[in-house]
Write an enzyme that holds these catalytic residues in place. Structure first.
Site, short mmCIF file in Angstrom:
data_model
loop_
_atom_site.label_atom_id
_atom_site.label_comp_id
_atom_site.label_asym_id
_atom_site.label_seq_id
_atom_site.Cartn_x
_atom_site.Cartn_y
_atom_site.Cartn_z
CB SER A 67 74.33 18.29 26.98
OG SER A 67 74.31 18.00 28.37
CE1 TYR B 121 70.75 22.38 27.74
CE2 TYR B 121 71.32 20.53 29.16
CZ TYR B 121 71.70 21.56 28.31
OH TYR B 121 73.04 21.75 28.00
P1 NDP Z 1 77.17 30.02 28.95
O1 NDP Z 1 75.87 30.43 29.55
O2 NDP Z 1 78.43 30.45 29.62
O3 NDP Z 1 77.24 30.50 27.41
C1 NDP Z 1 76.12 30.37 26.59
C2 NDP Z 1 76.33 31.18 25.32
O4 NDP Z 1 75.17 31.00 24.49
C3 NDP Z 1 76.48 32.66 25.59
O5 NDP Z 1 77.51 33.18 24.78
C4 NDP Z 1 75.14 33.24 25.16
O6 NDP Z 1 75.30 34.54 24.60
C5 NDP Z 1 74.74 32.27 24.05
N1 NDP Z 1 73.31 32.32 23.82
C6 NDP Z 1 72.31 31.83 24.61
N2 NDP Z 1 71.12 32.16 24.10
C7 NDP Z 1 71.36 32.88 22.97
C8 NDP Z 1 70.54 33.51 22.02
N3 NDP Z 1 69.19 33.50 22.11
N4 NDP Z 1 71.13 34.19 20.98
C9 NDP Z 1 72.46 34.22 20.88
N5 NDP Z 1 73.30 33.62 21.75
C10 NDP Z 1 72.75 32.97 22.78
O7 NDP Z 1 77.10 28.43 28.84
P2 NDP Z 1 78.12 27.32 28.26
O8 NDP Z 1 79.33 27.91 27.66
O9 NDP Z 1 78.27 26.31 29.33
O10 NDP Z 1 77.18 26.70 27.16
C11 NDP Z 1 77.55 26.57 25.80
C12 NDP Z 1 76.83 25.34 25.24
O11 NDP Z 1 77.29 24.19 25.92
C13 NDP Z 1 75.32 25.36 25.41
O12 NDP Z 1 74.73 24.86 24.23
C14 NDP Z 1 75.09 24.40 26.58
O13 NDP Z 1 73.83 23.80 26.53
C15 NDP Z 1 76.20 23.41 26.35
N6 NDP Z 1 76.62 22.61 27.48
C16 NDP Z 1 77.05 23.18 28.64
C17 NDP Z 1 77.50 22.37 29.68
C18 NDP Z 1 77.96 22.91 31.00
O14 NDP Z 1 77.99 22.14 31.98
N7 NDP Z 1 78.34 24.16 31.09
C19 NDP Z 1 77.58 20.90 29.54
C20 NDP Z 1 77.09 20.41 28.27
C21 NDP Z 1 76.65 21.25 27.29
P3 NDP Z 1 74.40 35.82 24.97
O15 NDP Z 1 73.66 35.52 26.25
O16 NDP Z 1 75.36 36.95 25.09
O17 NDP Z 1 73.50 35.97 23.78
C1 8X3 Z 2 74.90 20.50 30.83
C2 8X3 Z 2 75.28 19.26 31.54
O1 8X3 Z 2 74.57 17.62 33.33
O2 8X3 Z 2 74.11 19.97 33.73
O3 8X3 Z 2 74.47 20.20 29.55
O4 8X3 Z 2 72.81 18.74 32.13
S1 8X3 Z 2 74.13 18.89 32.72
#
Ligand code: NDP
Ligand code: 8X3
Length: 249
Positions: free
Chosen positions: A136, A149
């Protein structure tokens, strides 16, 4: 030859979009997450020969191991690991943040990621495969409330570079994708279920979409075998940098 990707966090957001992108392009995909009811439609959409659902909590190493041991023959040889499962919990300053939230982020974003990577590295080396880790911008640029985070994502980025160094000469590719703001379930999870807060953050902001990131994951994985994208930082045009803070007497 049909290649196989294991994509964690496939029940939502980037991971779900990536399953669609890879399956549509003819890859076999192992889609993982805790919410089985979100994975089954992916299997139904592409068929059990194309998408396999592996339901486990990434923090549960025994469940992870059992799911990997139970992979059907057609999915056993993994060419690409997409470490995407992850979350933020809370936006409070460190001095009032929840320690439980911090531990959840570290257990999920760091410990589970290295556990799965360690488990799959031998076969990724044997197959000259690839690893794509979702970090991120929060791991690159600090911001108030980003504390643990951001720390977990800085680990992901630096761990990826270290892997790249250790895997020198193996043919294994390692990439970190560092996205900025994208509208998924991320903020609902971060706020412990506050949909209104999530809507407020994204409304009018033209954030990136899950499909935007899935396309980048797919592009990185589809490059010729002699190319390695080390890190890919991407933001919506609407998001940029703020200045340093100065506390005055
Ligand atoms: P979502 O919340 O939409 O998806 C997160 C996914 O992670 C879900 O499928 C969830 O599955 C899974 N997950 C979380 N905890 C667990 C666990 N303990 N075991 C198994 N699976 C888990 O978020 P995003 O798609 O946005 O996030 C995906 C990645 O991208 C993350 O690593 C996030 O930090 C990163 N990210 C997101 C950004 C954003 O702005 N959206 C920007 C930068 C990075 P379930 O709950 O069904 O287990
Ligand atoms: C998610 C992006 O800017 O919300 O990783 O931290 S931010």
């Amino acid at each position: 030859m049909t290649r196989t990707a294991l994509i964690t966090g496939a029940t939502s957001g980037f991971g779900a979009a990536a399953v669609h992108r890879f399956a549509q392009a003819g890859w076999r995909v192992i889609a993982t997450g805790r919410r089985a009811e979100r994975l089954q439609p992916l299997v139904d959409a592409y068929g059990p020969e194309r998408v396999h659902a592996a339901v486990f909590d990434v923090r549960d190493s025994a469940a992870m191991e059992a799911a990997l041991a139970a992979l059907p023959a057609g999915f056993a040889d993994i060419d690409l690991l997409v470490n995407n499962a992850g979350l933020a919990q809370g936006t409070a300053p460190a001095q009032s943040a929840s320690l439980e939230d911090w531990r959840t982020m570290i257990d999920t974003n760091v410990t589970a990621l290295v556990t799965l990577t360690h488990r799959l590295l031998p076969q990724l080396v044997a197959r000259k495969g690839a690893i794509i880790n979702i970090s991120s911008v929060a791991g690159v640029y600090p911001y108030p409330g980003g504390n643990a985070y951001g720390g977990t994502k800085a680990f992901v980025s630096q761990f990826s570079l270290g892997l790249r160094s250790d895997l020198h000469g193996s043919g294994v590719r390692v990439t970190t994708i560092e996205p900025g703001m994208a509208e998924t379930e991320f903020t609902v999870v971060r706020t412990h279920g506050d949909q209104a807060a999530s809507d407020k953050l994204y409304t009018g902001a033209n954030p990136m979409t899950a499909d935007d990131i899935a396309e980048q994951i797919f592009w990185v994985a589809s490059l010729p075998a002699h190319l390695n994208i080390n890190r890919l930082e991407v933001m919506p045009v609407s998001q940029s940098f703020a200045g340093f803070q100065v506390a005055r007497d």
